[in-house]
Design an enzyme around this catalytic site. Sequence first.
Site, mmCIF file in Angstrom:
data_model
loop_
_atom_site.group_PDB
_atom_site.id
_atom_site.type_symbol
_atom_site.label_atom_id
_atom_site.label_comp_id
_atom_site.label_asym_id
_atom_site.label_seq_id
_atom_site.Cartn_x
_atom_site.Cartn_y
_atom_site.Cartn_z
ATOM 1 C CG LEU A 14 31.585 59.891 36.682
ATOM 2 C CD1 LEU A 14 30.935 60.481 37.951
ATOM 3 C CD2 LEU A 14 31.824 61.048 35.758
ATOM 4 C CG HIS A 15 36.861 55.118 35.757
ATOM 5 N ND1 HIS A 15 37.084 54.983 36.998
ATOM 6 C CD2 HIS A 15 35.517 54.388 35.790
ATOM 7 C CE1 HIS A 15 36.247 54.060 37.827
ATOM 8 N NE2 HIS A 15 35.430 53.581 37.092
ATOM 9 C CB ALA A 16 40.823 58.503 32.768
ATOM 10 N N PRO A 18 36.123 60.929 31.309
ATOM 11 C CG PRO A 18 34.674 59.187 30.707
ATOM 12 C CD PRO A 18 36.247 59.498 30.700
#
Length: 93
Positions: A14-16, A18
């Site tokens: 769950l980065h940037a 997403p």
Amino acid sequence: MAERRVNVGWAEGLHARPASIFVRAATAAGVPVTIAKADGNPVNAASMLAVLGLGAQGGEEIVLASDAEGAEAALERLAKLVAEGLDELPETV
């Protein structure tokens, strides 16, 4: 309290991008939702900074929860989004 446990389907976690997709979906859910790592403290799922702060990695289990009316359907949609690692918001969100 409704709850869904799901593994993060995005390889990068769950980065940037997403996280942005997830936060938009959580906001559109219409009910307050929290997200947490399986062993962590829950944070507001509609907050980009809070979601990024989790540092959830691909394949890691997260917990989505809400005690609002209509939470079951909202959590089901969010869990599917996370598990499948969708690149765009589905029209049903």
